[in-house]
Each structure stands twice: as C-alpha cells, then as structure tokens.
Design a protein around this motif. Structure first.
Motif, PDB file in Angstrom:
ATOM      1  N   GLY A 461      21.551   7.834  42.060  1.00  0.00           N
ATOM      2  CA  GLY A 461      20.190   8.307  42.291  1.00  0.00           C
ATOM      3  C   GLY A 461      19.898   8.443  43.764  1.00  0.00           C
ATOM      4  O   GLY A 461      20.800   8.349  44.617  1.00  0.00           O
ATOM      5  N   SER A 462      18.636   8.636  44.097  1.00  0.00           N
ATOM      6  CA  SER A 462      18.238   8.839  45.488  1.00  0.00           C
ATOM      7  C   SER A 462      18.157   7.500  46.225  1.00  0.00           C
ATOM      8  O   SER A 462      18.029   6.434  45.605  1.00  0.00           O
ATOM      9  N   ASP A 463      18.204   7.581  47.536  1.00  0.00           N
ATOM     10  CA  ASP A 463      18.097   6.370  48.355  1.00  0.00           C
ATOM     11  C   ASP A 463      16.805   5.613  48.054  1.00  0.00           C
ATOM     12  O   ASP A 463      16.790   4.383  47.983  1.00  0.00           O
ATOM     13  N   GLN A 464      15.723   6.386  47.865  1.00  0.00           N
ATOM     14  CA  GLN A 464      14.435   5.724  47.667  1.00  0.00           C
ATOM     15  C   GLN A 464      14.329   5.065  46.290  1.00  0.00           C
ATOM     16  O   GLN A 464      13.521   4.156  46.089  1.00  0.00           O
ATOM     17  N   ASP A 465      15.154   5.512  45.340  1.00  0.00           N
ATOM     18  CA  ASP A 465      15.098   4.941  43.992  1.00  0.00           C
ATOM     19  C   ASP A 465      16.065   3.784  43.779  1.00  0.00           C
ATOM     20  O   ASP A 465      16.017   3.108  42.745  1.00  0.00           O
ATOM     21  N   LYS A 466      16.966   3.554  44.724  1.00  0.00           N
ATOM     22  CA  LYS A 466      18.007   2.549  44.465  1.00  0.00           C
ATOM     23  C   LYS A 466      17.457   1.127  44.348  1.00  0.00           C
ATOM     24  O   LYS A 466      18.122   0.265  43.765  1.00  0.00           O
ATOM     25  N   VAL A 467      16.244   0.909  44.861  1.00  0.00           N
ATOM     26  CA  VAL A 467      15.640  -0.425  44.695  1.00  0.00           C
ATOM     27  C   VAL A 467      15.379  -0.732  43.223  1.00  0.00           C
ATOM     28  O   VAL A 467      15.261  -1.896  42.832  1.00  0.00           O
ATOM     29  N   ASN A 468      15.288   0.349  42.401  1.00  0.00           N
ATOM     30  CA  ASN A 468      15.035   0.167  40.966  1.00  0.00           C
ATOM     31  C   ASN A 468      16.308   0.200  40.130  1.00  0.00           C
ATOM     32  O   ASN A 468      16.242   0.141  38.900  1.00  0.00           O
ATOM     33  N   PHE A 469      17.472   0.321  40.781  1.00  0.00           N
ATOM     34  CA  PHE A 469      18.718   0.342  40.016  1.00  0.00           C
ATOM     35  C   PHE A 469      18.922  -1.011  39.323  1.00  0.00           C
ATOM     36  O   PHE A 469      18.700  -2.059  39.929  1.00  0.00           O
ATOM     37  N   PRO A 470      19.365  -0.993  38.073  1.00  0.00           N
ATOM     38  CA  PRO A 470      19.626  -2.272  37.386  1.00  0.00           C
ATOM     39  C   PRO A 470      20.895  -2.931  37.909  1.00  0.00           C
ATOM     40  O   PRO A 470      21.758  -2.271  38.504  1.00  0.00           O
ATOM     41  N   THR A 471      21.016  -4.216  37.662  1.00  0.00           N
ATOM     42  CA  THR A 471      22.230  -4.945  38.005  1.00  0.00           C
ATOM     43  C   THR A 471      23.226  -4.861  36.859  1.00  0.00           C
ATOM     44  O   THR A 471      22.876  -4.478  35.731  1.00  0.00           O
ATOM     45  N   LYS A 472      24.443  -5.246  37.142  1.00  0.00           N
ATOM     46  CA  LYS A 472      25.464  -5.288  36.098  1.00  0.00           C
ATOM     47  C   LYS A 472      25.051  -6.228  34.974  1.00  0.00           C
ATOM     48  O   LYS A 472      25.164  -5.879  33.790  1.00  0.00           O
TER      49      LYS A 472
END
Length: 937
Positions: A461-472
């Motif tokens: 995803g975008s740089d600004q959205d990576k804070v919302n990426f889930p963890t493993k």
C-alpha cells in the motif's frame, strides 16, 4: 468472446507449467504440426494456418533467461535481447529492422522480443509469404540470433543508454512494490535476486567479454526452437529450416540448463511493502505449489476443477462486494505461475481505508465457507454451461485463431511441456472433462487446495497507509478465527424470469437505402425512424459486431452536470437491466455469447456489442433493455463512491495522474469542462442526475444508426425490427453535438513543474494542434508525419543519444467537433538530458517543413500501410469502423485502387508542403514533469 478467451486461457495456463527437459506430456502433439530435432539439438515446429491469409509468424525461442545469469551478469540476458537487433553476421548494424521494414514488417508492431526469468522469445509476425526472398531473409535473421550476433564494443556502449532509460521508465510504483515483496515470496531462491532488467551498476560498467560469455554459454541450438506458423508450404519450409539451421555448431562442453526451486517452508512467511505512489492497499495470501512432472489428462482434469473453483469463488466474492457489506473494495482468487517449477494459488483483497485486516477476513471467510460446505448443484450446472459455451464458441471460430496465438502455444509446448492439441482434440478433451465432473468430485477436490504449508502473506500500500498494515500475528489469528467459527452454507435465490416479459411485434420497414461503395451493405429505416445498416461477412466463423451511435454526447450536458455524466454509463452497466440486478443478469447470461454496452462520449453516445449467431437475439434484447429499462442501483452507487474516495486518498502523490491532469488542462486552456478526478468531482456526482442524463441521451431511437457486421443469422432482420423497431423515439427531433471551442490557447503553452520521485525521471509531452481542412489525403499525411517522426526519434533520441526507451508519436486529423489536426508526442528521460532531447525534438519537427523527408523511411511507411490495409480488409472490425465513419462523418469507403492511389500521391514534396502548412499555423502545448531533486540517476 472475451469471456470465452479468458476461460480457455485460465484452464490451459493452469494445466501445464514446467521445464521442457524435466517435464513431459503424455498427450500427443497435434498431428498437423511438423516437428523435428536437428543433429545440433535445435528443435523446430511448423504449422500451416491461414489467419491471416498470405502471412506467417516466425518465433525464435530460447529456454534461457535472467535466472541463469551469474551475479556479475545481472541484467545481461535482457541486454542481449536488445543486442539481437544491433548487428549480426548477415545483417550489419540495424540491418534486420531495415530489411523487414522495407517489406512492411514494422519494428514494435510486427518485430518484437521479451526476456523473462526463464526464457527469451523473439518474434517476427505477419510476414508476407508471397515474397520468397523475404522468407529466406527472415529465416537467416533467426539463424543469426542463434549464435551470430556481432556484439561490437560500439553497439554495446550505445545500448547501455537505452537500457538505462528502460530501467528508469519501468520503475513504477507496482515495480517498486514487487522489488520489496519478491525477497519474501522467493525467500532462499535465486528468483528473489533477478528482476530481468537488472542492476544498473552492472549495466553501466560490465566488461564486453561478460556479455559475450553469457551469449556463448547459453545461446545454443540445444536450448533453442524455431517456430513457424502461417500460410506456407510446410514441407518446403522444413527443408529451408534444415538447410539454414543444421550448420549451427553445438558447443562440445555445453553447460547444463539448471532449474531453480523455491525452498519449501512450514512457517507462514509475511511481508509488507509501501510506496508513496501506491494507489490501493492490497493483502494477498499465496499458497506456493509445485508443478507436477507429467502433464497428462488427469492433470488437465485437476486444472479444469481449479478453474471451476476460482470462477465460483470469484462470483461469491462479487456478490459480497455488491451488497456493499464488505470491508473490501475488491476480492479475487486466482492461480498464477511464479517460476518455471511453481504456481501459486492466491486469495487477495483490496481494502477500504484502514480496514485491511477486516478485508482479509472477508476473503478468507468465503474461501473457508466454500471449502467447508462445497459448491451448490446450481453453481456447478451454471459453471459447466458457461465453460462449455465458451468452448463451443472457440470451436466455431477455430479457423480464425491467428498465427501468433498458435505460435505462443507452441512456445509453451517447447518451454513447459504444455500439450498442444488441435482445436477439435482440445474441445473433445476439455468438454468431455467438464461434462463428467460430479458435485461430489469437485467438492472433495476443493478441500485439498488450501494447505497449511508454503503460505505467504503480502501486504502492499501507500506510505501513508502503512501505519494501518496488520501484523503477521494478527493475520494468523484471523485465519485461525475463521477456521474455527460457525458458518452457514451459501444460499442463493434464483431469478427465472425471461429477459423481456412483454410481447413485441416486428415494426415495419419505412424505406431502404444504399451505402455508397459497399454494395453488400443494406440500409433500412424502421417505422420508428431508427436507421439500420447490415453487412453480412464471412471473415469470422461465428461473430456479429454491433456499433450504434447518435450525435450529442457530453457536449450537450451542462458544465455543472458533467461529473454525473462521467458515471452515467458506468452505473447503467453495473446495475443490471430490467428485472435483473447485476448478479442475476450475469447468471441469466450464463452460456450466452452476447454483450451490449452503452457509452457516452464527448460528441456521441451509443453502444458497442457482439454476439455469435445463436445469441444474436439476446444481444438485441440487451440493447432493448438498455434503452427502455436501465437500472441505477443505489447500492452500486455507494460502492462506486467508496472506491473513488479511497482512490482520492492516494492520488495526490501519483505522479502519473498529476502529469495527465496537467496535460489535459493545458490542452483545454483550463476550460471548466475538462474532466479532472478530484474532490470536486466526488462532491458533484449524483445518482439521480446520472440516471436523468443517461435516459436523456438514450431516449430517441430515430436519432440513432445501428450497424451490424459479421455472420448475420437467418431471420436477423425480423429480430432487428422486433427490438430496435420497438424502441422509444421522436422522429421530429434531431440532435447534433455542441462545439464548446475547447482547445489550447493560441501560441505557446508551457507547463514545467517538479514532483518528488523515487527514481529521478523527466516526463515530456508536446502537442502541436490547429485547424485544417479534412480530406482523406490530409488525414493520411498527418498519420505518416507521426510515423516519420517515430522513425527519426528511434534513430536520434533512442539509438544515438541513448536518451529514452522510446518516443511515442501520433499524427491525427479529427472531424468532430470541427476539422483539426494534432501532432502529439511523449517520452520519459534522464532529467540531465531533457533539455538536449527537446532541442532534438524541435529540430526534427522543423526539418519536416524545411527539408525533404528520408525517401526510404517514407517508402517503408507506405508499404506498411498497404500491408496493414490488406490484413484489415479481412476483419469485421474494419468494416464496422468504415460503416461508422460513413454514417457519422460521411467519409466514403475507399476501394483498393482508390486507397493505393491515395498512398501513391503522398511524396516528399506533399509531406513538406503539408508540414509547413500545419506547423506554421499550430499552437503548441509543452508539459514537462521533472524531479524535485535531479540526481541524474
């Protein structure tokens, strides 16, 4: 046709991936293919095929690619592919391209190549077979590719710049994301280190012997195949192949062609990747699978079931999305090859803002539901019907499968042991399997697809959205949660109503008319005023093409309503028709080969459609419903708005979109009617307005012309009278388009701006435009000017300067809304070279009016035009376009003699005169986007 092709490709792509020296097929090669292996190990395949007539395609296939490079050769397999066009034993310098283009076979369109990790494939297509000398020369090109490239120091150095610019052009957001995820997907494998285009440091600095060593080591006959498909004498061609290729020596100490595995793993691999220009957030679960060594009918059966499985699960995904109750904007499942030895089964979700984990849960839940409860009998029956219909359509049009399609299939036979059957054998095998698959069999098979090992989860995803990426851990917990939760079986209510319930009677024909120059075309004006043109052809075995139009389009829409006009046909196409919503309509159309889609363009509105003979009436029914009872589903509108909203979140950092908007605004002199996808657009779209605009544009059949071309079925006219004759109309009202005088300002418009970039790159656009009289000669001259400049820029900007991977040029002459010309070009380049390259651009353009053009270049273009015309005449698309141009613009058909006369009149003097006329009267738009920090990378 599209659905049919996709289904067949899906089944066959799934069926047979592998390496030819390790893998084998137990299914015999099509007996119509003449094949053999020379003493030096070179394999050949020759097949007679007459689509197109009097043409042949020549493929040269290397079972080697980037995966065989040593670390100090990273990128040289692809570099070598470029060098194949830069001098050989029998064709010095650019001799290959010059020889072929003198015969109308053009670089890029007919002459091309690609390099992948495991193969390198060259093709020379649509070669005229009546020229024996040309056939011999083409075979000698393939011969030289095998082991006789010149690889001079000077040509190698010249090509470094071209490769650098291709490297720069290909560094898109998607590519950059892939570079981050490949080390996870291919962990422990050489595939993680080979992106084909290679290491720029190596490209710039490798020593000449390193390229020659790779060439000598891997370009050899035991790893090569010659494939020839076309309207040829097969036995005579085989003798030529033996005579020309047998003399190629095989190295005494040939290096073994090794194949590289992706290591197995019990642990779930997890990785994330972000890029500031990424347009969406995606989460994908991949199951890495081995390819079976033996390609037999049992494997084919398995892969038919794979295709059934993905088709049914994707249908369920679509239903979930259309209910607008999912955290995903899109869901899909598919199989894809990821290496020569591996395929992956993928479950993927495109997430709404901040809902990546929830979107993944939706995707995984439906896959689990299907695994746990299986498919329903109705789903299986519908899928069988769809696939059999697709194969019926394929077999009906088997004689219209073109040379390149068969050549590509033979390429896969050589490289991957993928069975190559005749159309009849293929149909018998696949349809036999489809008919015999039982519900119990496929439901048992479905339970075996998802395995607990060799799993990879990738989030991008975008740089600004990576804070919302889930963890493993979060992803693993969701998978466990879904696997253990209570689920209900899938249920579906069927809609068994007829497409059109009311009784329609054929309307009478008011009058008939002729189409000048096309005696076979029959014109009819129906009782409601609708004009119909029917041209029966035999260019395809079982295809009818529909084109319908009337004047007006968006030009008649108020400026403040243009946003809603932009979505009007999208909404109509996505909402269903009559009593059927989107899903119900798709199910109703199962097994039908028919489609009809509305459009609203700038100055016209209408329909594009197609069908086979059996479903001609269904196509007309869809057309009728699109006029009379279109649907505008609020649920679909909600989904569309959400998709647009998510796109807008990231679009401000999308350099390509910013550049396009800048070009569009400059070309319109910032006219408020210019379409820009932004927050204002999102605010202004309105479902009720979109519906009102659509119904207004499609309310008067008497203002439309309906053109049918192809295998017109018996009784077609009565069907046309029944459906088109009953469309609402008002013969007293005739509309035309409005001219809003949209165009660039007089004189020069210059827009230069800087943007932050991951890879430094300047993108250049130049458009010269103005008014001129329309004539066939002027239109042809304008096209030829664009082609001449393409040739010059290939020589000067690409080859001499190494300044750009390629310059796209187009010369065009429009009639609507008023006669005007456009000469537009665009290219990417190193920012440090941009100024010099623009000087070259302007010099070449100004030379058009001050100096005669190169006579050889002009002659090559004219030969290509005549060759392309000869090929186009045998297609339904050509005749549909011709009748459209006659009906809309009153452009009469040109006979062969008239066309040849038109081409012959164009010479150096007329080019120079017309160039001076248009260029001296033109306004120019120059848009250049450069990086904020010019690193000269």
């Amino acid at each position: 046709m599209t659905t049919k092709k996709n289904i067949i490709i899906a089944i066959m792509a799934l069926s047979f991936q592998g390496a030819f020296s390790q893998f084998k097929t137990t299914i015999p090669l099509n007996k119509d293919v003449t094949t053999g292996k020379l003493k030096n190990g070179l394999t050949y395949y020759i097949l007679h095929n007459e689509e197109p007539k009097d043409r042949a395609s020549f493929y040269f296939v290397q079972n080697v690619g980037a995966i065989l490079e040593d670390d100090n050769q990273n990128g040289l397999a692809h570099f070598l592919e470029h060098m194949a066009f830069n001098g050989t034993e029998h064709f010095k310098g650019k001799g290959i391209i010059k020889m072929l283009e003198k015969n109308g076979v053009t670089f890029g369109k007919d002459i091309n190549a690609y390099t992948a990790q495991d193969e390198t494939v060259y093709n020379i297509s649509t070669v005229p077979v009546t020229n024996e000398k040309l056939i011999d020369s083409t075979l000698w090109v393939l011969h030289d590719w095998s082991g006789s490239l010149s690889l001079t120091n000077e040509e190698i150095d010249a090509e470094r710049g071209v490769i650098r610019e291709e490297w720069r052009t290909r560094r898109t957001s998607d590519f950059r994301l892939k570079m981050q995820t490949d080390p996870i997907l291919y962990k422990g494998s050489k595939y993680s280190k080979r992106d084909v285009i290679g290491d720029l440091n190596i490209i710039n600095n490798f020593k000449y012997p390193e390229l020659r060593n790779y060439y000598k080591k891997w370009y050899r006959p035991d790893l090569q195949a010659v494939i020839i498909v076309g309207d040829i004498d097969v036995k005579a061609m085989e003798q030529k192949v033996k005579a020309i290729f047998s003399g190629i020596p095989l190295a005494k100490k040939a290096a073994p062609r090794t194949y590289f595995e992706i290591p197995k793993h019990d642990e779930l691999y997890f990785g994330t990747a972000s890029d500031k220009e990424a347009s969406s957030t995606e989460i994908t679960l991949q199951y890495v699978l081995d390819e079976p060594l033996v390609k037999d009918s049992l494997l084919t059966r398995k892969n038919v079931m794979n295709s059934f499985y993905t088709s049914i699960l994707n249908n369920r995904y679509k239903e979930l999305i259309l209910k607008n109750q999912s955290a995903a904007l899109g869901l899909q499942t598919y199989f894809q090859p990821i290496s020569r030895l591996n395929t992956s089964f993928n479950i993927s979700a495109s997430a709404k803002k901040g809902k990546t984990l929830e979107a993944f849960e939706d995707a995984y839940t439906e896959a689990e539901r299907l695994k746990r409860f299986g498919i329903a009998q109705a789903e299986l029956d519908r899928t069988k019907k769809l696939f059999i219909s697709s194969y019926d359509d394929f077999i009906s049009n088997k004689d219209k499968v073109d040379n390149d399609s068969w050549s590509e299939k033979l390429t896969n036979y050589f490289l991957k042991a993928k069975p190559f059957l005749s159309a009849e054998e293929d149909y018998k095998l696949i349809v036999g399997i489809i008919k015999n698959i039982t519900l119990e069999e496929i439901n048992a098979y479905i339970k075996t697809i998802q395995k607990p090992t060799n799993q990879v989860v990738l989030v991008t995803g975008s740089d600004q959205d990576k804070v919302n990426f889930p963890t493993k851990d979060a992803v693993v917990q969701v998978m466990k949660k879904v696997e253990n939760k209570t689920l209900e079986p899938y249920t579906k209510k069927e809609n068994n109503q007829p497409l059109i319930a009311k009784e329609l009677k054929p309307a009478s024909i008011k009058k008939t008319f002729e189409v000048p120059g096309i005696s076979a075309a029959k014109g009819y004006t129906l009782e409601n005023g609708a004009n119909v043109i029917v041209l029966s052809t035999t260019y395809s075995q079982d295809q009818v093409v529909l084109t319908a139009f009337s004047k007006g389009g968006k030009s008649l829409i108020k400026t403040e309503d243009l946003a809603s006009a932009e979505i009007a046909t999208t909404m109509a196409r996505s909402s269903g028709l009559g009593n059927f919503d989107n899903i119900a309509l798709k199910e109703k159309m199962t097994g039908k080969v028919a489609q009809s889609a509305p459009f609203i363009g700038e100055n016209t509105q209408g329909f594009q459609g197609s069908s086979n003979k059996a479903d001609f009436e269904t196509m007309l029914q869809l057309l009728y419903l699109s006029f009379e009872t279109p649907r505008f589903d609020p649920n679909i509108f909600g989904i569309l708005k959400e998709q647009y909203k998510n796109r807008l979140e990231n679009i401000k950092k999308d350099n390509g979109n910013t550049f396009k908007d800048s070009v569009d605004l400059a070309n319109s002199n910032y006219n408020p009617r210019t379409f820009i996808f932004d927050e204002k657009f999102l605010e202004n779209i309105n479902l009720q307005k979109a519906e009102s605009i659509y119904k207004d544009r499609f309310k008067n059949a008497s203002d439309f012309t309906f053109v049918f071309v192809g295998n017109i079925p018996e009784g077609a006219l009565e069907i046309i009278q029944k459906y088109i004759g009953n469309l609402k109309s008002n013969p007293a009202v005739k509309e035309t388009f409005a001219d809003h005088n949209i165009g660039p300002k007089k004189g020069k418009t210059v827009v230069h701006f800087n943007r932050p970039m991951e890879v430094a790159k300047s993108t250049v656009y130049l458009n010269l435009t103005g008014k001129t009289e329309y004539s066939k000669e002027n239109a042809m001259t304008m096209y030829i000017i664009g082609e001449l400049l393409s040739k010059r820029f290939l020589q000067t900007i690409r080859e001499e300067e190494g300044g750009s991977y390629g310059v796209n040029v187009g010369g065009n002459l429009e009639i609507i809304p008023k006669p005007s010309f456009s000469l537009a070009l665009t290219f990417d380049c190193n920012p440090d070279k941009q100024e010099k390259l623009m000087q070259i651009v302007w010099k070449e353009i100004n030379d058009l009016k001050s100096n005669p053009v190169n006579a050889n270049d002009l002659e090559d273009i004219k030969k290509a035009l005549l060759k392309n015309r000869e090929e186009s005449l045998k297609t339904n698309a050509f005749w549909a376009t011709t009748l459209y141009n006659y009906s809309l613009n009153q452009i009469p058909f040109s006979t062969d003699e008239e066309y040849k006369s038109l081409i012959s009149k164009i010479n150096q003097k007329t080019i120079q005169q017309f160039s001076k006329h248009v260029l001296d009267s033109s306004s120019s738009v120059e848009v250049i986007m450069s990086p904020e920090i010019q690193s000269g990378k």
